[in-house]
Design a protein around this motif. Structure first.
Motif, mmCIF file in Angstrom:
data_model
loop_
_atom_site.group_PDB
_atom_site.id
_atom_site.type_symbol
_atom_site.label_atom_id
_atom_site.label_comp_id
_atom_site.label_asym_id
_atom_site.label_seq_id
_atom_site.Cartn_x
_atom_site.Cartn_y
_atom_site.Cartn_z
ATOM 1 N N ASN A 67 0.858 -1.198 0.000
ATOM 2 C CA ASN A 67 0.000 0.000 0.000
ATOM 3 C C ASN A 67 0.880 1.230 0.000
ATOM 4 N N TRP A 99 1.121 5.343 0.808
ATOM 5 C CA TRP A 99 0.548 6.539 1.436
ATOM 6 C C TRP A 99 1.441 7.717 1.073
ATOM 7 N N THR A 157 3.528 0.643 2.937
ATOM 8 C CA THR A 157 2.994 0.073 4.178
ATOM 9 C C THR A 157 2.316 -1.267 3.921
ATOM 10 N N ASP A 209 -5.956 4.809 8.393
ATOM 11 C CA ASP A 209 -6.137 6.253 8.446
ATOM 12 C C ASP A 209 -5.774 6.853 9.821
ATOM 13 N N ALA A 236 -2.119 7.318 9.965
ATOM 14 C CA ALA A 236 -1.703 8.394 9.050
ATOM 15 C C ALA A 236 -2.042 9.763 9.661
ATOM 16 N N HIS A 275 -4.091 7.941 0.085
ATOM 17 C CA HIS A 275 -3.837 6.494 0.143
ATOM 18 C C HIS A 275 -4.068 5.938 -1.250
ATOM 19 N N LYS A 302 -3.213 2.765 -4.480
ATOM 20 C CA LYS A 302 -2.684 1.479 -4.926
ATOM 21 C C LYS A 302 -2.148 1.698 -6.340
#
Ligand code: GLA
Length: 379
Positions: A204, A206, A341, A347, A350, A369, A371
């Protein structure tokens, strides 16, 4: 988005578009300032895009509109002139039109044009490469030309280098053009050669966009470019990719302090990219993450294109549970930090990072966030 852009096109131009294209933004995964040094780099095409819709006109007018500007700008196809002020976003499609001719391709004459985007600008996610590639595909559709993907990528880069005026390498356009969902794009920039490397589905991304930007960012990018070329010359190689780590160490006393640091960063960073490709095959994202954070440290101390804001985010993220690694992404001197991550990073974590940042610097970074997503295409 397809419905949204078709409806907007109808609203602005009073008819349906003939072609719709899209091209994604990118995250520089690892390989900071390696591209124009002929090195290797890994990037991720993300699931945020610039979309372009076009329809031909027969009166030789080009009518541009974007949701970013909210205004139609009408230009004659007879002139391609650099725009300033509010209309400067049009330099991306205009640069592509100019580049098509350089590549001995035809540029469409009159057309109506709309661009929309869910890719934030100024976040270091290469919205410029995305608009270049989406525009390029739309113009090629209008003229029924089908050059290969590499040519499309080079047209985008040419527009950026020669029309917009940024001496960037091929990373941004290459990743937007060759991107593939659940993969990273590997570019050997000397060829250039493009390939994809599978990325575990648990990866993932961010992004923490600080919205800080060094006042001289364009000049500083150009300055680093120049320093790298000077370091290569002093080492007796054409590009830094041809220098070995041993050569750089041996020349430490004869190189200027800056030349040594820039060269060491580039040579070590290329080695880290190659190591990341090898480690990705084992799926050990923690090990990949260590390489990402090591890349940041090198940008921070050797290439000197980081800032206290970016360093703070990397320090904070690197010490956070479920974060594999973090680094500045893109040119540097401000902009954004990306964290790789596990899916468990959420969230709440974050937001806690953003709150700590705000306590120190007074403003919250934007959090995105994302992908991976597929590369540029006609839809
Ligand atoms: C910017 C440029 C790229 C690359 C990176 C640094 O994003 O557009 O070509 O040089 O900086 O790696």
């Amino acid at each position: 988005m397809k419905q949204k852009i078709a409806a907007l096109f109808h609203q602005v131009h009073g008819r349906a578009p003939t072609f719709i294209t899209r091209a994604p933004g990118r995250i520089e995964f690892i390989g900071n300032h390696t591209d124009y040094n002929g090195g290797t780099v890994l990037g991720a095409s993300i699931d945020r895009d610039v979309w372009v819709a076009v329809a031909p006109r027969t009166d030789g007018l080009r009518r541009f509109y974007s949701d970013y500007s909210g205004k139609v700008v009408e230009l004659s196809a007879a002139v391609i002139e650099k725009q300033t002020g509010e209309a400067s976003w049009i330099n991306y499609p205009l640069g592509v039109l100019a580049a098509l001719l350089v590549f001995k391709l035809q540029a469409p004459q009159g057309f109506d044009y709309v661009a929309v985007s869910d890719l934030p600008t100024g976040a270091g996610l290469s919205s410029s490469a995305a608009i270049e590639l989406a525009s390029g595909l739309a113009f090629l559709a209008l003229t029924e030309q089908h050059p290969d993907r590499e040519t499309l990528v080079k047209i985008g880069k040419h527009a950026e280098n020669h029309f917009v005026g940024v001496p960037c390498g091929i990373l941004d356009q290459g990743v937007s053009g060759f991107g593939k969902k659940d993969h990273l794009v590997f570019i050997d920039c000397k060829g250039p050669h493009f390939d994809t490397v599978p990325l575990p589905g648990s990866a993932n991304f961010w992004i923490f966009n600080t919205h800080t930007k060094h006042a001289l960012v364009d000049g500083l990018y150009a300055a680093r470019h120049r320093e790298c070329m000077e370091a290569a010359k002093a080492l007796g190689v054409g590009l830094l990719v041809e220098a070995t780590s041993a050569q750089v160490e041996a020349a430490k006393t004869v190189l200027s302090g800056n030349a040594y640091k820039r060269a060491k960063h580039v040579v070590d960073e290329i080695a880290r990219v190659d190591e990341a490709v090898a480690v990705l095959k084992t799926g050990e994202l923690d090990k990949v993450g260590h390489l990402l954070t090591a890349s940041h440290r090198s940008s921070q101390h050797l290439f000197e294109n980081s800032t206290p804001e970016l360093d703070f985010l990397v320090d904070r993220l690197a010490a956070t549970l479920n974060v594999h690694g973090a680094r500045l992404t893109g040119g540097g001197f401000g902009g954004a930090v990306m964290a790789l991550t596990s899916p468990a990073f959420g969230d709440a974590q974050a937001q806690a990072v953003a709150a700590d940042y705000a306590a120190k610097f007074g403003a919250r970074p934007d959090i995105l966030h994302m992908k991976t997503g597929d590369g540029a295409e006609r839809v």
